[in-house]
Scaffold this active site. Sequence first.
Site, PDB file in Angstrom:
ATOM      1  CB  SER A 349     -10.079 -13.922  34.867  1.00  0.00           C
ATOM      2  OG  SER A 349      -9.538 -13.507  33.632  1.00  0.00           O
ATOM      3  CG  ASP A 469      -8.810  -6.101  35.389  1.00  0.00           C
ATOM      4  OD1 ASP A 469      -7.941  -6.297  34.519  1.00  0.00           O
ATOM      5  OD2 ASP A 469      -9.563  -6.993  35.816  1.00  0.00           O
ATOM      6  CG  HIS A 499      -7.221  -9.707  36.018  1.00  0.00           C
ATOM      7  ND1 HIS A 499      -8.490  -9.466  35.540  1.00  0.00           N
ATOM      8  CD2 HIS A 499      -6.978 -11.019  35.766  1.00  0.00           C
ATOM      9  CE1 HIS A 499      -8.978 -10.569  35.015  1.00  0.00           C
ATOM     10  NE2 HIS A 499      -8.092 -11.533  35.153  1.00  0.00           N
TER      11      HIS A 499
END
Length: 760
Positions: A349, A469, A499
């Site tokens: 991320s 995601d 994610h």
Amino acid sequence: MRYNQFSYIPTSLERAAEELKELGFDLDLQKTAKANLESFLRKLFFHYPDSDYPLSHLIAKNDMDALSFFQSEQELSKEVFDLLALQVLGFIPGVDFTEADAFLDKLAFPIHFDETEIIKHIHHLLATRCKSGMTLIDDLVSQGMLTMDNDYHFFNGKSLATFDTSQLIREVVYVEAPLDTDQDGQLDLIKVNIIRPQSQKPLPTLMTPSPYHQGINEVANDKKLYRMEKELVVKKRRQITVEDRDFIPLETQPCKLPIGQNLESFSYINSYSLNDYFLARGFANIYVSGVGTAGSTGFMTSGDYAQIESFKAVIDWLNGRATAYTSHSKTHQVRADWANGLVCTTGKSYLGTMSTGLATTGVDGLAMIIAESAISSWYNYYRENGLVCSPGGYPGEDLDVLTELTYSRNLLAGDYLRHNDRYQELLNQQSQALDRQSGDYNQFWHDRNYLKNAHQIKCDVVYTHGLQDWNVKPRQVYEIFNALPSTINKHLFLHQGEHVYMHNWQSIDFRESMNALLCQKLLGLANDFSLPEMIWQDNTCLQNWQERKVFGTSTIKELDLGQELLLIDNHYGEDEFKAYGKDFRAFKAALFEGKANQALVDILLEEDLPINGEIVLQLKVKSSENKGLLSAQILDYGKKKRLGDLPIALTQSSIDNGQNFSRESLKELLFREDSYRVISKGFMNLQNRNNLSSIETIPNNKWMTVRLPLQPTIYHLEKGDTLRVILYTTDFEHTVRDNSNYALTIDLSQSQLIVPIASN
């Protein structure tokens, strides 16, 4: 379980024998295959003074234990080898399988018995995953088969866990960055947490650039969240212009301070278990949060090249090009005399995003990045096609909200007292610059777009990304991966999850593949490892990973949507509007079942549809007003078993990342029965219908041709499946919630779904 073994390096007989000898296996090319297999098995039981006892607990045939077999005159056969190999890997006869041959086929077992190849089979077996999720050799080393001598030992081109994690060095340094992001007249200092094994050899470094690691301010974050209920603004017609601006660091001076030895220490930091795995294998771990975080100085600039520079300065220090101090008092400097200067960045991320940004600087010393679920353009994270568009699951968030979350200097009361007034000034400037009112691309976002500098990347690149995601959407990796220079080594793992990390999944040897790559790049090991450029998780079955050549094909198939005129009403009744605003998940459920305001088209497929790339909706649209927001989602619709998007723990703490160090669970995506699966989605302000830079007027009740690109994906639909196309206006998870009374009309007879088709 099913094997998808990408990490094993095919090895010559001579090399296999040499590596086995280095591990202490007493094998001899002159011995029979049976004798060598017995010697190998007995070595596995190094904890036992008498290996007859554990050997008798294995079976060689359904009616004979292994000890009896090796004491007999019977010859070694495929049946015996396979049965023993399965048990050595932790599979239990009568529990995990009854018929070995059928079970081996189900596993896609990578070793095919040939008596003349027994040495190579044993070598391959050691490098093969056990049921627990560890390779057999890693499992043996974790039990103490090799001593922790703080030196490198390799097997099949990979480093083994022989570094003592009970005697780690934990220290803190403060790197001087060529920045003054808070404009206080002082160069920013960057706190660096270092964890490294005690070793006489220069160590490579895994660096996690994580703005979260010094703490997060959730209270400030929540106060800063924006209300999504607002009217869609009618924008003036204009053309947006931006310019590429090189980031210019400030000048720094050579440091003449004495070398300090008394460094700040720490006892714990929230570590990333993939880093832990490599820590036990001779790779230093460092965690850096960058400017504007607790222990560092400066302002949280959130995504621009000033923030990137604060991480780059650490790589410069590891290579002797920047100064680090023992403390904020700056009385002594400290050098990275333990480091070999080669760095790989890790993390998911925001962490992976910083890796991408760093790679685009071309900084010397950055040999490789492992970037998972990473952003390549911050505009595409918080905006889409001229719209404010929240990341999935986080309505109301924007980049200045993220600044509040990660500006952890305010968690230190003294720093808050001294610096908060200036911080608020800079934060307000950031809030104005991001232009939440229009949703348009501008210079602020262009300065946070790493795609324009992708040509400068020279390190090896590994990306992982979930095709489910909707936080960091698949376009982020699609665009950066396809923008990478052809001269570099690049790799992409596309999985069917959301994610999430994937290094501890049962079905893919990601950890071991990274080990082989990092030994090549950071330790200079000539291991001849070759990893496919792209590996995709098949959505149609469990635990099946396939090589792919490209992400995005030029071959297309046009699907007609029908003949009707469909009306999409934007307005909801007050109670329904409030209910969806309070719970966007309720809105999504209603939308997917055809109960929200929408135009819905179901397409029954008459043949397989292997999607690879960016689906485009080409639509004939008109709006009843001079504004319009268009949303679309594509579903695999109908009740059937599909892969879940969250990995489920199969066993607890079965993976040992060293020798009884940093244990973690083995996970996997499992099948579940559900009614639909989102394949792709997309959003557009109709004033930006031609491109991002052009803002156009919307003529009332006049037909417009609109091309809406959806999120790229690779997804296989089969003959008889239903492809559901949903067209609507407000999305209560992602877009602004405009409840004004306008409607869109879609002419299906002049509209198509354009699908990129994967080749066979």
